[in-house]
Design a protein around this motif. Structure first.
Motif, mmCIF file in Angstrom:
data_model
loop_
_atom_site.group_PDB
_atom_site.id
_atom_site.type_symbol
_atom_site.label_atom_id
_atom_site.label_comp_id
_atom_site.label_asym_id
_atom_site.label_seq_id
_atom_site.Cartn_x
_atom_site.Cartn_y
_atom_site.Cartn_z
ATOM 1 N N SER A 32 34.034 34.164 42.636
ATOM 2 C CA SER A 32 35.450 34.311 42.312
ATOM 3 C C SER A 32 35.599 35.163 41.065
ATOM 4 N N TRP A 33 36.699 35.887 40.995
ATOM 5 C CA TRP A 33 36.987 36.728 39.842
ATOM 6 C C TRP A 33 38.277 36.259 39.180
ATOM 7 N N TYR A 34 38.276 36.304 37.843
ATOM 8 C CA TYR A 34 39.438 35.906 37.063
ATOM 9 C C TYR A 34 39.704 36.944 35.981
ATOM 10 N N GLN A 35 40.980 37.051 35.633
ATOM 11 C CA GLN A 35 41.380 37.864 34.488
ATOM 12 C C GLN A 35 41.867 36.913 33.398
ATOM 13 N N GLN A 36 41.382 37.116 32.189
ATOM 14 C CA GLN A 36 41.814 36.268 31.079
ATOM 15 C C GLN A 36 42.415 37.121 29.975
ATOM 16 N N THR A 37 43.655 36.809 29.615
ATOM 17 C CA THR A 37 44.339 37.474 28.517
ATOM 18 C C THR A 37 44.946 36.406 27.619
ATOM 19 N N PRO A 38 45.189 36.731 26.339
ATOM 20 C CA PRO A 38 45.773 35.738 25.431
ATOM 21 C C PRO A 38 47.133 35.228 25.910
ATOM 22 N N GLY A 39 47.909 36.102 26.519
ATOM 23 C CA GLY A 39 49.255 35.713 26.913
ATOM 24 C C GLY A 39 49.336 34.938 28.224
ATOM 25 N N GLN A 40 48.513 35.297 29.180
ATOM 26 C CA GLN A 40 48.585 34.710 30.527
ATOM 27 C C GLN A 40 47.490 33.700 30.816
ATOM 28 N N GLY A 41 46.506 33.598 29.949
ATOM 29 C CA GLY A 41 45.419 32.657 30.209
ATOM 30 C C GLY A 41 44.513 33.162 31.306
ATOM 31 N N LEU A 42 43.893 32.222 32.008
ATOM 32 C CA LEU A 42 42.950 32.540 33.060
ATOM 33 C C LEU A 42 43.675 32.627 34.394
ATOM 34 N N GLN A 43 43.676 33.804 34.999
ATOM 35 C CA GLN A 43 44.387 33.972 36.261
ATOM 36 C C GLN A 43 43.423 34.403 37.355
ATOM 37 N N PHE A 44 43.552 33.778 38.494
ATOM 38 C CA PHE A 44 42.683 34.003 39.631
ATOM 39 C C PHE A 44 42.990 35.351 40.284
ATOM 40 N N LEU A 45 41.940 36.124 40.521
ATOM 41 C CA LEU A 45 42.090 37.413 41.191
ATOM 42 C C LEU A 45 41.781 37.294 42.676
ATOM 43 N N PHE A 46 40.548 36.950 43.004
ATOM 44 C CA PHE A 46 40.149 36.757 44.400
ATOM 45 C C PHE A 46 38.820 36.020 44.476
ATOM 46 N N GLU A 47 38.553 35.515 45.694
ATOM 47 C CA GLU A 47 37.295 34.828 45.970
ATOM 48 C C GLU A 47 36.636 35.461 47.190
ATOM 49 N N TYR A 48 35.334 35.649 47.098
ATOM 50 C CA TYR A 48 34.556 36.173 48.214
ATOM 51 C C TYR A 48 33.519 35.152 48.641
ATOM 52 N N PHE A 49 33.351 35.049 49.952
ATOM 53 C CA PHE A 49 32.338 34.168 50.525
ATOM 54 C C PHE A 49 31.823 34.841 51.777
ATOM 55 N N SER A 50 30.527 34.925 51.903
ATOM 56 C CA SER A 50 29.907 35.596 53.054
ATOM 57 C C SER A 50 30.507 36.968 53.297
ATOM 58 N N GLU A 51 30.619 37.729 52.231
ATOM 59 C CA GLU A 51 31.056 39.136 52.268
ATOM 60 C C GLU A 51 32.521 39.309 52.674
ATOM 61 N N THR A 52 33.283 38.231 52.731
ATOM 62 C CA THR A 52 34.686 38.304 53.147
ATOM 63 C C THR A 52 35.576 37.753 52.047
ATOM 64 N N GLN A 53 36.693 38.415 51.813
ATOM 65 C CA GLN A 53 37.653 37.884 50.849
ATOM 66 C C GLN A 53 38.348 36.689 51.472
ATOM 67 N N ARG A 54 38.269 35.534 50.811
ATOM 68 C CA ARG A 54 38.809 34.282 51.370
ATOM 69 C C ARG A 54 40.125 33.880 50.720
ATOM 70 N N ASN A 55 40.313 34.251 49.473
ATOM 71 C CA ASN A 55 41.536 33.908 48.760
ATOM 72 C C ASN A 55 41.895 35.054 47.849
ATOM 73 N N LYS A 56 43.188 35.228 47.605
ATOM 74 C CA LYS A 56 43.629 36.310 46.743
ATOM 75 C C LYS A 56 44.740 35.810 45.848
ATOM 76 N N GLY A 57 44.675 36.186 44.583
ATOM 77 C CA GLY A 57 45.727 35.837 43.651
ATOM 78 C C GLY A 57 46.844 36.860 43.702
ATOM 79 N N ASN A 58 47.782 36.719 42.780
ATOM 80 C CA ASN A 58 48.974 37.561 42.765
ATOM 81 C C ASN A 58 48.771 38.786 41.873
ATOM 82 N N PHE A 59 47.934 39.686 42.304
ATOM 83 C CA PHE A 59 47.674 40.915 41.575
ATOM 84 C C PHE A 59 47.941 42.115 42.484
ATOM 85 N N PRO A 60 48.297 43.268 41.875
ATOM 86 C CA PRO A 60 48.588 44.447 42.708
ATOM 87 C C PRO A 60 47.349 44.957 43.435
ATOM 88 N N GLY A 61 47.583 45.819 44.411
ATOM 89 C CA GLY A 61 46.507 46.341 45.231
ATOM 90 C C GLY A 61 45.508 47.209 44.482
#
Lengths: 112, 113
Positions: free
Chosen positions: B33-62
């Protein structure tokens, strides 16, 4: 809307004092984790709680999961400067495909 | 057992450029899983990969994308960098998809000028 709210946001205490950090939500979680993060590093997992009402102790740290699995607390006894860091709770909702949601964080400073 | 490793640790880019970050999970872990951490927004989920496939996606632009290789190593790409993309990017691995016990790497500190 933050799913997990932590309080307090900041805490500065003297060495030897006790403290409690709270993690609250209106959602039910199948499990909850607590992490500690130091500047410039990734969060390090401290504990995972999975059963409502569960209490886990890790030396001077005591973690509790609420009966309804909506909230959790972290209590530190006789804080030491080494406890300084950002404490994060993270909740996992059941469903297998659900991502983990992190709390807003509590920044703790323990002054020698 | 070696922990999660991320490269590079620090990166400075200018607006409009693109960047690729790399993450090697703990041996045997298949979820990254990938996360972005900034002082203002904290830890925000980007996406999760499992078996070479994206399984979950956060609210980030393309502009934010990723992939996972057959050895579970993962890369994250950000195109057309903006100043607001400056952050600590964290990678976490777990044994199973949606695993509730995640182990984080040290992160990549990205600065966009």
């Amino acid at each position: 809307t933050q799913l997990l709210e932590q309080s307090p946001q900041f805490l500065s205490i003297q060495e030897g004092e006790n403290l409690t950090v709270y993690c609250n939500s209106s959602s039910v979680f199948s499990s909850l984790q607590w992490y500690r993060q130091e500047p410039g590093e990734g969060p390090v997992l401290l504990v995972t709680v999975v059963t409502g009402g569960e209490v886990k102790k890790l030396k001077r740290l005591t973690f509790q999961f609420g009966d309804a699995r909506k909230d959790s607390s972290l209590h530190i006894t006789a804080a030491q400067p080494g406890d300084t860091g950002l404490y994060l709770c993270a909740g996992d909702r059941s469903g297998g495909y659900q991502k983990v949601t992190f709390g807003t964080g509590t920044k703790l400073q323990v002054i020698p | 057992k070696a922990g999660v490793t991320q490269t590079p640790r620090y990166l400075i880019k200018t607006r409009g450029q693109q960047v690729t970050l790399s993450c090697s999970p703990i041996s045997g872990h298949r979820s990254v899983s990938w996360y972005q951490q900034t002082p203002g927004q904290g830890l925000q989920f980007l996406f999760e990969y499992f078996s070479e496939t994206q399984r979950n996606k956060g609210n980030f632009p393309g502009r934010f994308s990723g992939r996972q290789f057959s050895n579970s190593r993962s890369e994250m790409n950000v195109s057309t960098l903006e100043l607001g993309d400056s952050a600590l990017y964290l990678c976490a691995s777990s044994l199973a998809q949606g695993g509730n016990t995640q182990y984080f790497g040290p992160g990549t500190r990205l600065t966009v000028l």
